[in-house]
Design an enzyme around this catalytic site. Structure first.
Site, short mmCIF file in Angstrom:
data_model
loop_
_atom_site.label_atom_id
_atom_site.label_comp_id
_atom_site.label_asym_id
_atom_site.label_seq_id
_atom_site.Cartn_x
_atom_site.Cartn_y
_atom_site.Cartn_z
N SER A 295 2.98 26.41 24.28
CA SER A 295 3.82 26.99 23.22
C SER A 295 3.06 28.01 22.39
O SER A 295 3.56 29.12 22.14
CB SER A 295 4.41 25.89 22.33
OG SER A 295 3.40 25.04 21.83
N HIS A 325 4.64 19.41 28.51
CA HIS A 325 4.20 19.82 27.16
C HIS A 325 5.01 19.01 26.13
O HIS A 325 4.96 17.79 26.13
CB HIS A 325 4.36 21.34 27.04
CG HIS A 325 3.77 21.97 25.81
ND1 HIS A 325 2.77 21.40 25.08
CD2 HIS A 325 4.05 23.15 25.18
CE1 HIS A 325 2.45 22.17 24.05
NE2 HIS A 325 3.22 23.24 24.09
N HIS A 371 -4.56 15.12 29.39
CA HIS A 371 -4.55 16.35 28.60
C HIS A 371 -5.29 17.45 29.34
O HIS A 371 -6.21 17.18 30.11
CB HIS A 371 -5.21 16.13 27.23
CG HIS A 371 -4.83 17.17 26.23
ND1 HIS A 371 -5.55 18.33 26.05
CD2 HIS A 371 -3.78 17.25 25.39
CE1 HIS A 371 -4.95 19.07 25.13
NE2 HIS A 371 -3.88 18.44 24.70
N ARG A 380 -4.81 12.69 17.16
CA ARG A 380 -3.43 12.67 16.66
C ARG A 380 -2.77 11.33 17.04
O ARG A 380 -1.90 10.83 16.33
CB ARG A 380 -2.64 13.85 17.23
CG ARG A 380 -3.21 15.21 16.85
CD ARG A 380 -2.52 16.35 17.58
NE ARG A 380 -2.68 16.24 19.02
CZ ARG A 380 -2.10 17.04 19.90
NH1 ARG A 380 -1.31 18.03 19.50
NH2 ARG A 380 -2.30 16.87 21.20
N ASP A 426 1.71 12.41 22.16
CA ASP A 426 3.09 12.02 22.46
C ASP A 426 3.24 10.54 22.80
O ASP A 426 4.34 10.01 22.76
CB ASP A 426 3.62 12.86 23.63
CG ASP A 426 3.65 14.33 23.27
OD1 ASP A 426 4.07 14.65 22.15
OD2 ASP A 426 3.24 15.16 24.11
C1 LIG Z 1 -1.02 16.86 30.18
C2 LIG Z 1 -1.17 17.16 31.66
C3 LIG Z 1 -0.04 18.08 32.09
C4 LIG Z 1 -2.51 17.87 31.88
O1 LIG Z 1 -2.53 18.33 33.19
P1 LIG Z 1 -3.89 18.75 33.90
O2 LIG Z 1 -4.75 19.53 32.97
O3 LIG Z 1 -3.51 19.38 35.19
O4 LIG Z 1 -4.58 17.32 34.11
P2 LIG Z 1 -5.63 16.89 35.21
O5 LIG Z 1 -6.55 18.00 35.55
O6 LIG Z 1 -6.21 15.61 34.74
O7 LIG Z 1 -4.69 16.62 36.48
C5 LIG Z 1 -5.27 16.23 37.72
C6 LIG Z 1 -4.26 15.39 38.47
O8 LIG Z 1 -4.01 14.18 37.74
C7 LIG Z 1 -2.63 14.05 37.51
N1 LIG Z 1 -2.37 13.44 36.21
C8 LIG Z 1 -2.84 13.88 35.00
N2 LIG Z 1 -2.32 13.12 34.02
C9 LIG Z 1 -1.52 12.23 34.61
C10 LIG Z 1 -0.67 11.20 34.11
N3 LIG Z 1 -0.53 10.96 32.82
N4 LIG Z 1 0.01 10.46 35.01
C11 LIG Z 1 -0.11 10.69 36.34
N5 LIG Z 1 -0.86 11.66 36.86
C12 LIG Z 1 -1.56 12.42 36.00
C13 LIG Z 1 -2.09 15.46 37.55
O9 LIG Z 1 -0.69 15.47 37.77
C14 LIG Z 1 -2.90 16.07 38.65
O10 LIG Z 1 -2.35 15.59 39.88
P3 LIG Z 1 -2.24 16.58 41.17
O11 LIG Z 1 -3.63 17.07 41.42
O12 LIG Z 1 -1.70 15.70 42.22
O13 LIG Z 1 -1.32 17.68 40.76
C15 LIG Z 1 -1.14 15.84 32.48
O14 LIG Z 1 -2.17 14.98 32.02
C16 LIG Z 1 0.18 15.13 32.42
O15 LIG Z 1 1.07 15.45 33.21
N6 LIG Z 1 0.36 14.15 31.48
C17 LIG Z 1 1.63 13.50 31.28
C18 LIG Z 1 2.57 14.39 30.47
C19 LIG Z 1 2.15 14.48 29.02
O16 LIG Z 1 1.86 13.47 28.38
N7 LIG Z 1 2.14 15.69 28.49
C20 LIG Z 1 1.81 15.93 27.09
C21 LIG Z 1 0.47 16.53 26.93
S1 LIG Z 1 0.00 16.65 25.22
#
Ligand SMILES: CC(C)(COP(=O)(O)OP(=O)(O)OC[C@H]1O[C@@H](n2cnc3c(N)ncnc32)[C@H](O)[C@@H]1OP(=O)(O)O)[C@@H](O)C(=O)NCCC(=O)NCCS
Length: 489
Positions: A295, A325, A371, A380, A426
């Site tokens: 964002s 997000h 994250h 947070r 979140d």
């Molecule tokens: C926030 C988020 C998008 C960060 O993504 P990122 O920087 O790509 O995170 P990573 O590098 O740790 O991801 C590596 C792998 O772990 C997975 N992973 C990361 N967090 C995960 C979670 N909470 N549940 C399941 N799998 C997860 C990713 O989907 C990715 O899988 P892939 O290689 O098969 O695509 C991710 O942690 C996520 O999807 N979290 C859940 C949604 C969420 O809470 N979002 C709010 C963020 S403030």
């Protein structure tokens, strides 16, 4: 644009102010000397010093600060413009630019281990030094806005003056409601909210001033006007959306005796003093998270084309509405409720583990965990946990959230690919809101959006003040990368 353009609300002459005082870690009011020492220990808050006779008017404070910061940037560019900041790898180019330093963002900085600092202050530090509605209470978001914009901790008088100023700017034109009403009531709250923000754009001062023509040095002034109007009006639009969708359209007028966060809670229909405190904390901690998140970065990018704050912020909201997000707060509460529906409130640790694995095996993420930058539990999350321990320790959903804190990280670690198995902001917000009656999860991202207006708009004002240019990174194709790597081998 006439050369002598000035904002519609001229700066007021300010009465002399007592020296800024604040609460220390024990909640004690600290002296000027102690604060000067504190400012030294807080290092990067270059302006956290006592302002005797300080001004109550935010605009005139900014006007004084801007030339100094313009010179600072000019010097940085002239003296260190060619200093290298790191390597760019193929992984970074195809991996969403993780770890690539590429943006200037003044209002906050995120440390992977420690979490966010707003102008150098961590969340616990903000809770100590920012003025509150009542002694020892949660920070007032207006105070955070002042801090984000000026780098200074405001006095209570300055915060109260800003509260009043925001109130005076909060009237939303009728056509905004009509634009929202044109959508089916079943449209997602974020769709309705973003449409309302787009309709607010009709009154953009920046757009009008730019059409007339104005010197670049003046760009920040109408940006400031738009930003303060936008920040003042988004709670009104957001509460309209809530009442329209979930409360049969019964609108609650503002209570002008309340502050920004308290009044927002009131307009939503929640007057429990604890909920007012929660809303103040919520808006404060969701306001800003440095510049690279979807964002914030979207707003910065769109604004770099000299789109006005409304256009830029509406674009940011559309990014916030994505499930990876801001929509994650909605997803968390829905997911937690699905756990309870299937297994009951007294779920055992083994049942919970099975449910987490079931979620992962169905191809879904566990919402509220992980994250892009953080590598520890989000502060947070921690301050919301402390709020829950203080006000709702026996809430069954809070207890489930606590259980998830134990159960989920080892499972995500076991997956072997998740870089951060710890909970983010979140994971906690939904159960707090739900406890005080705001149980409609689909609405939660709108609250996040209202909060984000403060961070995004503060930086947009500085983007204009510092004359930051159009953002235009270079992209390449897979062909390009393959042949580059062949040559490099
Ligand atoms: C926030 C988020 C998008 C960060 O993504 P990122 O920087 O790509 O995170 P990573 O590098 O740790 O991801 C590596 C792998 O772990 C997975 N992973 C990361 N967090 C995960 C979670 N909470 N549940 C399941 N799998 C997860 C990713 O989907 C990715 O899988 P892939 O290689 O098969 O695509 C991710 O942690 C996520 O999807 N979290 C859940 C949604 C969420 O809470 N979002 C709010 C963020 S403030």
């Amino acid at each position: 644009m006439p050369a002598g353009w000035s904002p519609p609300l001229p700066s007021k002459a300010s009465p002399p102010q007592p020296p800024l005082s604040s609460r220390n870690s024990e909640g004690r009011v600290t002296s000027q000397h102690e604060q000067a020492q504190q400012s030294a220990t807080l290092g990067s808050v270059r302006w956290l010093q006592i302002q005797s006779g300080s001004d109550l008017d935010l605009h005139s404070q900014l006007k004084d600060l801007i030339p100094e910061q313009q010179d600072r940037l000019k010097k940085l560019k002239a003296e260190h413009g060619k200093v290298e900041l790191g390597k760019i790898t193929v992984d970074m180019v195809i991996g969403g630019m993780r770890g690539m330093t590429g943006l200037l963002w003044e209002t906050s900085l995120l440390d992977p281990e420690e979490g966010i600092r707003f102008r150098g202050l961590s969340i616990p530090e903000c809770q100590k030094v920012l003025p509150a509605a009542k002694p020892g209470g949660e920070p007032l978001p207006e105070g955070l806005l002042w801090l984000l914009l000026t780098g200074k901790v405001p006095s209570k008088e300055q915060v109260d003056a800003l509260s009043k100023e925001l109130q005076s700017r909060s009237t939303v034109p009728d056509y905004v409601y009509k634009a929202i009403n044109a959508l089916p009531v079943t449209a997602h709250p974020m769709t309705q909210f973003a449409s309302g923000v787009m309709a607010l754009q009709v009154k953009s001062e920046f757009q009008k001033a730019y059409e007339k023509g104005m010197p670049k040095a003046k760009f920040w002034e109408p940006t400031y006007e738009d930003s303060l109007n936008l920040i003042a009006q988004v709670p009104v639009v957001a509460s309209y959306v809530y009442r329209r969708i979930f409360k049969g359209g019964q609108i609650i007028p503002a209570d002008e005796s309340l502050d920004y966060g308290g009044n927002f809670s009131h307009m939503l229909g929640f007057d429990n003093p604890k909920m007012l405190e929660l809303m103040r904390l919520y808006v404060t901690i969701h306001s800003d998270h440095e510049g690279g998140n979807v964002s914030a970065h979207t707003a910065h990018l769109v604004a770099s084309a000299l789109s006005d704050p409304y256009l830029s912020f509406a674009a940011a909201l559309n990014g916030l509405a994505g499930p990876l997000h801001g929509l994650a707060n909605q997803e968390v509460l829905l997911w937690i409720k699905s756990v309870v529906e299937e297994c009951g409130e007294n779920i055992t640790t083994d049942q919970l583990k099975d449910y987490v694995w079931k979620t992962l095996n169905s191809g879904k993420v566990v919402p509220g965990f992980g994250h892009g930058v953080l590598r520890k539990t989000d502060p947070r999350y921690m301050c919301q946990r402390e709020f829950a321990l203080k006000y709702l320790p026996d809430d069954p959903l809070f207890q489930l959230v606590s259980k998830l804190y134990e159960v989920v990280p080892p499972i995500l670690t076991e997956l072997g690919k998740v870089k951060n198995p710890w909970p983010n902001v979140d994971a906690h917000s939904g159960v707090l809101l739900n406890h005080f009656g705001l149980s409609e999860a689909r609405y939660f991202t709108v609250l996040f959006g209202v909060s984000r207006s403060m961070g995004v708009c503060s930086q947009l004002i500085w983007d204009r003040a510092l004359g930051l240019p159009l953002e235009r990174p270079k992209s390449v194709t897979m062909d390009w990368l393959e042949s580059y790597c062949k040559k490099a081998a």
